[in-house]
Design an enzyme around this catalytic site. Sequence first.
Site, PDB file in Angstrom:
ATOM      1  N   ASP A  16       0.827  -1.208   0.000  1.00  0.00           N
ATOM      2  CA  ASP A  16       0.000   0.000   0.000  1.00  0.00           C
ATOM      3  C   ASP A  16       0.869   1.270   0.000  1.00  0.00           C
ATOM      4  OD1 ASP A  16      -2.287   1.472   0.029  1.00  0.00           O
ATOM      5  OD2 ASP A  16      -2.743   1.153   2.140  1.00  0.00           O
ATOM      6  N   ASN A  64     -10.381  -3.114  -6.703  1.00  0.00           N
ATOM      7  CA  ASN A  64      -9.567  -2.179  -7.493  1.00  0.00           C
ATOM      8  C   ASN A  64     -10.116  -1.937  -8.905  1.00  0.00           C
ATOM      9  OD1 ASN A  64      -6.346  -3.210  -6.077  1.00  0.00           O
ATOM     10  ND2 ASN A  64      -7.673  -1.510  -5.488  1.00  0.00           N
TER      11      ASN A  64
HETATM   12  C1  FPP Z   1      -1.921   0.173  -3.372  1.00  0.00           C
HETATM   13  O1  FPP Z   1      -1.429   1.495  -3.354  1.00  0.00           O
HETATM   14  C2  FPP Z   1      -1.335  -0.570  -4.477  1.00  0.00           C
HETATM   15  C3  FPP Z   1      -2.029  -1.150  -5.491  1.00  0.00           C
HETATM   16  C4  FPP Z   1      -3.496  -1.074  -5.588  1.00  0.00           C
HETATM   17  C5  FPP Z   1      -1.362  -1.848  -6.610  1.00  0.00           C
HETATM   18  C6  FPP Z   1      -0.121  -2.608  -6.303  1.00  0.00           C
HETATM   19  C7  FPP Z   1       0.647  -2.758  -7.548  1.00  0.00           C
HETATM   20  C8  FPP Z   1       1.991  -2.735  -7.678  1.00  0.00           C
HETATM   21  C9  FPP Z   1       2.892  -2.650  -6.537  1.00  0.00           C
HETATM   22  C10 FPP Z   1       2.674  -2.744  -9.017  1.00  0.00           C
HETATM   23  C11 FPP Z   1       2.388  -3.872  -9.919  1.00  0.00           C
HETATM   24  C12 FPP Z   1       2.447  -5.219  -9.308  1.00  0.00           C
HETATM   25  C13 FPP Z   1       3.274  -6.219  -9.695  1.00  0.00           C
HETATM   26  C14 FPP Z   1       3.135  -7.572  -9.059  1.00  0.00           C
HETATM   27  C15 FPP Z   1       4.319  -6.052 -10.695  1.00  0.00           C
HETATM   28  P1  FPP Z   1      -2.464   2.717  -3.531  1.00  0.00           P
HETATM   29  O2  FPP Z   1      -2.506   3.059  -4.955  1.00  0.00           O
HETATM   30  O3  FPP Z   1      -3.783   2.337  -2.918  1.00  0.00           O
HETATM   31  O4  FPP Z   1      -1.750   3.810  -2.676  1.00  0.00           O
HETATM   32  P2  FPP Z   1      -2.454   5.006  -1.866  1.00  0.00           P
HETATM   33  O5  FPP Z   1      -3.241   4.372  -0.753  1.00  0.00           O
HETATM   34  O6  FPP Z   1      -1.299   5.786  -1.374  1.00  0.00           O
HETATM   35  O7  FPP Z   1      -3.302   5.748  -2.855  1.00  0.00           O
END
Ligand code: FPP
Length: 245
Positions: A16, A64
């Site tokens: 996250d 998501n």
């Molecule tokens: C949460 O951060 C993260 C995600 C919803 C996506 C995770 C994806 C990756 C790390 C990259 C791709 C994955 C792989 C396996 C190559 P957020 O966007 O909710 O962060 P925030 O809470 O700060 O908005």
Amino acid sequence: MVQPHNLPRHVAIIMDGNGRWAKRRGLPRIEGHRKGADSVRDVVRASRELGLKALTLYAFSSQNWDRPMEEVRSLMELLRDYVVEERAEIMDNEIRLVTIGDRSRLPEFVRDPLEELIRDSAENSQMTLCLALSYGGRESIVAAARRLAEAAVAGEIIPSDIDAQSFAQELSTRMLPELDLVIRTSGEQRISNFLLWEAAYAELYFIDTLWPDFSRTTLYQAIEAFQGRERRFGLTSEQVRLRRL
Ligand code: FPP
């Protein structure tokens, strides 16, 4: 220092904070995800080197899909790039790639190379890398319950056949070792529909670091914290100590 004995067998990570990482730098959210994909590469490599048996990453939840269309598209492209670019690394390091979640919802440009690598890496035995994609813990439990109900209606089982063990065998995580440690980054302290059943006795580790800043060093810290915990599985401290003798 991470002790080589007493390693968690199965670590799962809620990655996250990508959006906040980007926002703090005045960058578009996707830049946070892009940097987050670099953290994934480092952490997978470190997990393999340490000797973990399984690593599950919450890469895309069932919820998501409701994010803005461009962000969903960019995340799918990052996933495709990861699968294509890491193929050699995964094969050379004898890593088995699996997924949990509803793969049928993924666009073909992700699903095709992903399924090819899942097939080709199926016999690899050094570590399992499990990507949770279009995954929800509740959805997964409901699907298992539905399959058991169907089996009961078909006369294949009777309701009293169902217990925690047989139920777990219906979950998509049945091919993974027991979950030992769940890490969540970015200071949030929630499970967010991740591995709800599997986390029953897992140790939880919350850390303020945003996922793009997470590295193998942060993983070592989490494992050290795990190794300092006493896992009681519902027993008393004294019982646990006696069992170790
Ligand atoms: C949460 O951060 C993260 C995600 C919803 C996506 C995770 C994806 C990756 C790390 C990259 C791709 C994955 C792989 C396996 C190559 P957020 O966007 O909710 O962060 P925030 O809470 O700060 O908005």
